[in-house]
Design an enzyme around this catalytic site. Structure first.
Site, PDB file in Angstrom:
ATOM      1  N   SER A  49       0.847  -1.252   0.007  1.00 44.68           N
ATOM      2  CA  SER A  49      -0.049   0.104  -0.003  1.00 44.68           C
ATOM      3  C   SER A  49       0.667   1.302  -0.049  1.00 44.68           C
ATOM      4  CB  SER A  49      -0.865   0.105   1.438  1.00 44.68           C
ATOM      5  OG  SER A  49      -0.155   0.265   2.388  1.00 44.68           O
ATOM      6  N   ASP A  84      -0.600  -1.254  -4.195  1.00 43.50           N
ATOM      7  CA  ASP A  84      -1.993  -1.780  -3.779  1.00 43.50           C
ATOM      8  C   ASP A  84      -2.759  -0.297  -3.457  1.00 43.50           C
ATOM      9  OD1 ASP A  84      -4.160  -3.113  -2.987  1.00 43.50           O
ATOM     10  OD2 ASP A  84      -3.487  -3.172  -0.884  1.00 43.50           O
ATOM     11  N   HIS A  85      -3.973  -0.227  -4.074  1.00 45.94           N
ATOM     12  CA  HIS A  85      -4.648   0.864  -4.024  1.00 45.94           C
ATOM     13  C   HIS A  85      -3.781   2.224  -4.431  1.00 45.94           C
ATOM     14  CE1 HIS A  85      -8.407  -0.937  -3.110  1.00 45.94           C
ATOM     15  NE2 HIS A  85      -7.637  -1.697  -2.153  1.00 45.94           N
ATOM     16  N   GLY A 178     -10.116  -5.469   6.032  1.00 46.04           N
ATOM     17  CA  GLY A 178     -10.320  -5.588   7.635  1.00 46.04           C
ATOM     18  C   GLY A 178     -11.355  -6.871   8.062  1.00 46.04           C
ATOM     19  N   HIS A 207     -10.787  -8.190  -3.276  1.00 43.49           N
ATOM     20  CA  HIS A 207     -10.066  -7.607  -1.965  1.00 43.49           C
ATOM     21  C   HIS A 207     -10.659  -7.930  -0.794  1.00 43.49           C
ATOM     22  CE1 HIS A 207      -7.404  -4.368  -4.029  1.00 43.49           C
ATOM     23  NE2 HIS A 207      -7.965  -4.852  -4.869  1.00 43.49           N
ATOM     24  N   GLY A 209      -9.737 -10.316   1.679  1.00 39.78           N
ATOM     25  CA  GLY A 209      -9.658 -11.553   1.800  1.00 39.78           C
ATOM     26  C   GLY A 209      -9.782 -12.300   3.241  1.00 39.78           C
TER      27      GLY A 209
END
Ligand code: 13P
Length: 287
Positions: A49, A84-85, A178, A207, A209
């Protein structure tokens, strides 16, 4: 071997299994995930991230660490280093720093702006053999400051983004970053099936997971999900094992305070979590 995520995901899509993206935070995380992928003979995606990238002092440090570790640990399975993102600027920086794959998350823009910015990132990334993930709808909850309302994706918009030539597509289908709340309504398989129908061979990304029941993971894979992101679950395993070590007073025995000893139970716990996920996702022996 550091590679883009394209080939491993196309293979996963055709073979009806999913490749895990495991987010990294530091050296221990990276080492545990790489060693487990090698042991399981599984392809793997290391997710970073923007917040974790900053924590590790920047994307260049991360790319250098991952490349060196692949070499020094003799990792032979395909490894993708994936943002990520990513924001628009973040995606450009990760490409420049040597990442082999990037996510540009334009889901908070209107569809036209998402299309425009995703196209620019695709052009930049593909000219260097780097794969691109885009997002439509949003993932609920919060991850490293990226907050989403959990808006379910519109399949027609998914088709629009898929047709731009992205390599993988994340679509909000009720998934959350989360832990899932007790009253969570589950994944929206009707929408997932509709997205799969319209985007045909596009590897879809799930996403959030952590905490999705096994049966739902399997159904999602059968409906075209080829990449599943896991972050919180490794953090929870690491924290639990570390807490046990300290609560048992092990850090006070001999040289138990040595960071290599103190962090070892957590690092082992991450390996176990990653292995379980690779088995569940079906990526073992697919390298
Ligand atoms: P979790 O933290 O819920 O596993 O989600 C990870 C993720 O989707 C990374 O983008």
């Amino acid at each position: 071997m550091l590679v883009s995520a394209k080939e491993m995901l196309d293979k996963a899509k055709a073979g009806k299994y999913a490749v895990g993206q495991f987010n990294i935070n530091n050296l221990e995380w990276t080492k545990s995930i790489l060693l487990t992928a090698e042991e399981c003979k599984s392809p793997v995606i290391l997710g970073v991230s923007e917040g974790a990238g900053k924590y590790m002092t920047g994307f260049k440090t991360v790319a250098a660490m991952v490349k060196a570790m692949i070499e020094e640990l003799n990792i032979t399975v395909p490894v993708a280093l994936h943002l990520d993102h990513g924001s628009y600027e973040g995606a450009k920086k990760a490409i420049e720093a040597g990442f082999s794959s990037v996510m540009f998350d334009g889901s908070h823009y209107g569809i036209d702006e998402n299309v425009e910015k995703t196209t620019e990132i695709i052009n930049l990334a593909h000219s260097q053999g780097i794969s691109v993930e885009a997002e439509v709808g949003s993932i609920g909850g919060e991850e490293d400051g990226v907050v989403g309302a959990g808006e379910v994706a519109d399949p027609e918009e998914c088709k629009k983004i898929a047709d731009l030539g992205v390599d993988m597509l994340a679509a909000g289908i009720g998934n959350i970053h989360g832990k899932y709340p007790a009253n969570w309504g589950g994944l929206n398989f009707e929408v997932l099936a509709e997205i799969q129908k319209l985007t045909t061979t596009m590897p879809l990304v799930l996403h959030g997971g952590t905490g999705i029941p096994e049966a739902m993971i399997k159904e999602a894979i059968s409906l075209g999900v080829s990449k599943i992101n896991v972050n919180t679950e490794c953090q929870l395993s690491f924290a639990e094992a570390t807490r046990k070590y300290i609560e048992a007073g092990k850090d006070l025995e001999g040289k138990g305070f040595d960071p290599r000893k103190l962090l070892a139970p957590g690092a082992e716990a991450i390996k176990q979590t990653v292995k379980e996920k690779m088995e569940l996702f079906g990526s073992v022996n697919k390298a």
